[in-house]
Write a protein that holds these residues in place. Sequence first.
Motif, PDB file in Angstrom:
ATOM      1  N   TYR A 208      -0.303  -2.442  -6.141  1.00 27.54           N
ATOM      2  CA  TYR A 208      -0.994  -1.344  -5.443  1.00 27.54           C
ATOM      3  C   TYR A 208      -0.736  -0.063  -6.219  1.00 27.54           C
ATOM      4  O   TYR A 208       0.176  -0.007  -7.047  1.00 27.54           O
ATOM      5  CB  TYR A 208      -0.499  -1.213  -3.991  1.00 27.54           C
TER       6      TYR A 208
ATOM      7  N   TYR B  89     -18.369  -2.535  -0.770  1.00 31.09           N
ATOM      8  CA  TYR B  89     -17.062  -3.200  -0.643  1.00 31.09           C
ATOM      9  C   TYR B  89     -17.169  -4.606  -1.218  1.00 31.09           C
ATOM     10  O   TYR B  89     -18.181  -5.275  -1.027  1.00 31.09           O
ATOM     11  CB  TYR B  89     -16.665  -3.332   0.832  1.00 31.09           C
TER      12      TYR B  89
ATOM     13  N   TYR C  84      -7.569  -5.136  -9.907  1.00 28.85           N
ATOM     14  CA  TYR C  84      -7.725  -3.675  -9.920  1.00 28.85           C
ATOM     15  C   TYR C  84      -8.358  -3.236 -11.222  1.00 28.85           C
ATOM     16  O   TYR C  84      -8.388  -3.988 -12.208  1.00 28.85           O
ATOM     17  CB  TYR C  84      -6.386  -2.970  -9.670  1.00 28.85           C
TER      18      TYR C  84
ATOM     19  N   PHE D  13     -11.740  -4.474  -2.730  1.00 31.02           N
ATOM     20  CA  PHE D  13     -11.862  -3.251  -3.538  1.00 31.02           C
ATOM     21  C   PHE D  13     -13.258  -2.688  -3.322  1.00 31.02           C
ATOM     22  O   PHE D  13     -14.132  -3.353  -2.759  1.00 31.02           O
ATOM     23  CB  PHE D  13     -11.559  -3.517  -5.020  1.00 31.02           C
TER      24      PHE D  13
ATOM     25  N   SER E  48       0.839  -1.204   0.000  1.00 31.90           N
ATOM     26  CA  SER E  48       0.000   0.000   0.000  1.00 31.90           C
ATOM     27  C   SER E  48       0.871   1.249   0.000  1.00 31.90           C
ATOM     28  O   SER E  48       1.992   1.233   0.524  1.00 31.90           O
ATOM     29  CB  SER E  48      -0.837   0.107   1.283  1.00 31.90           C
TER      30      SER E  48
ATOM     31  N   PHE F 228      -5.935  -2.012   2.141  1.00 26.89           N
ATOM     32  CA  PHE F 228      -7.003  -1.261   1.475  1.00 26.89           C
ATOM     33  C   PHE F 228      -7.085   0.084   2.185  1.00 26.89           C
ATOM     34  O   PHE F 228      -7.198   0.141   3.410  1.00 26.89           O
ATOM     35  CB  PHE F 228      -8.323  -2.041   1.593  1.00 26.89           C
TER      36      PHE F 228
END
Length: 482
Positions: free
Chosen positions: A295, A182, A231, A176, A57, A116
């Motif tokens: 990320y 969520y 993603y 995500f 992250s 997240f």
Amino acid sequence: MLQSIDFSNHQNRFLSMEDVSDQYLEMIEQKTKQDPFYPTYHIAPHHGLLNDPNGLSYYKMSHHIFYQWFPLGPVHGLKHWYHLSTKDFVHFEDHGVALYPDRDYDSHGCFSGSGFLEGKDLQLFYTGNKIGEDGQIIQSQVYASMDENLNITKHAPIINDPAPEFTHNFRDPVVFKRGKIYHMLVGGETINQQGALALYSGSSIKELNYKGIIKTEIENPGYMWECPNYYEKDGEGVLIFSPQGDLNKDKYNFNNVFSVVYAVSAILDTEQLRYDGREFIELDKGFDFYAPQTYEDVQGRRILIGWLGNSKSNYPTDSNMWAHMLTIPREITISGKRLIQNPIKELENLRIRNEKLSQEHTLFSRAFEIEVMVEESFKISFENDNEDSVTFSSNGEEYCLDRSNMTHLYADRFGTERYAIRLKKEKHIIRIFVDSSSIEIFCDEGQTIFTSRMFIDNISTVYSEGVRGELFYLQSITHTEE
Ligand code: FRU
């Protein structure tokens, strides 16, 4: 106390740091650091075994990197999450253990998971691994969070049992959000022994409901899917995961015991539970690459880091009580249905000296990068004075990474050559990163990557034909302990 531990005994794999003396830990750390094959600019464990990157992250102006860690030896034992952060990929802060397996639900390991970003904390999700009294494995999906001071709180499992269609192999959550909803994907093995992803959705991160299995067009799913990563970018959905099982193997594909695949497709349909990806492409062609995560950072770059290892190979350095490292960070972009990987720009700051690459180039260090224009046919060989070598070459049609002549051949039951079809037949630049016992090769302008370990005693020379370019020596990354 213990001077050595027999890790062939499965019970010993669940020993914890409290079961051993400080001297034991110092002893294995010394062995690790003295190993000439220990890397200098890759993240590697102080001792013991590293495997998957976790929780990657960008949080509070730094890149946060966690990884799976078994502290006591080079085997898959009681897993912790270890934590590092960096602003520039040259200087790292070492935060030590982030998650200890100290709860009932994670008593046999804090397994892989993801980060997240929401609110002021970094939200973390991981798999709690527990072996019940009857020997039954119980994997739950746990929610934790890290605050601005990097203190981590474990909240509780939010999913206690595998979804109904799954066996106990049910793990590695990734989260995500779309709009206010969520979504969590969990990888696993179905009761029909097929690899699959389960989807959970809900309007609160703590209350996600099971929606079902994601349908895909993948022809041969293997028996288990680990470490999903998903993603969305510019209306496309990128799905990466690590399937286990016999996939459609040929000369160019799926020759590792476990592979990593990806697809670029329409975004995942969370209502119809469909992901349309048809073509699942092998992400890496080398011998040692698994369980990558990606990320997004503050500049909007998508960064990928993988485990530079694989779980079925024993390495010659195991006797020094450490195993594996993470790959260098790579920026990934989408081109058509393909992912392009390139070493992250910051790695140029590791360069300390450059030389024009000569055909017989004597090395003064084993941490370097080569950037060369390659002809249709070329060959680059990393050798020592006894002519032990690893060779990377192309005849214009395909690439070949040949490790058959290393000083320490390992896991040769998985083969000694890896091939990939050459996508750019014309001249182009390839980049190769070597760090004591690893090699990462970026060709076809980032479309074809080979990631591998290599064990050559005292590499002294790079021999090359059909290439022109430079060699950069690279400095070590630095670690500041907190
Ligand atoms: C992948 C993996 C994950 C698991 C972790 C345990 O390498 O098997 O599925 O969570 O490693 O260390």
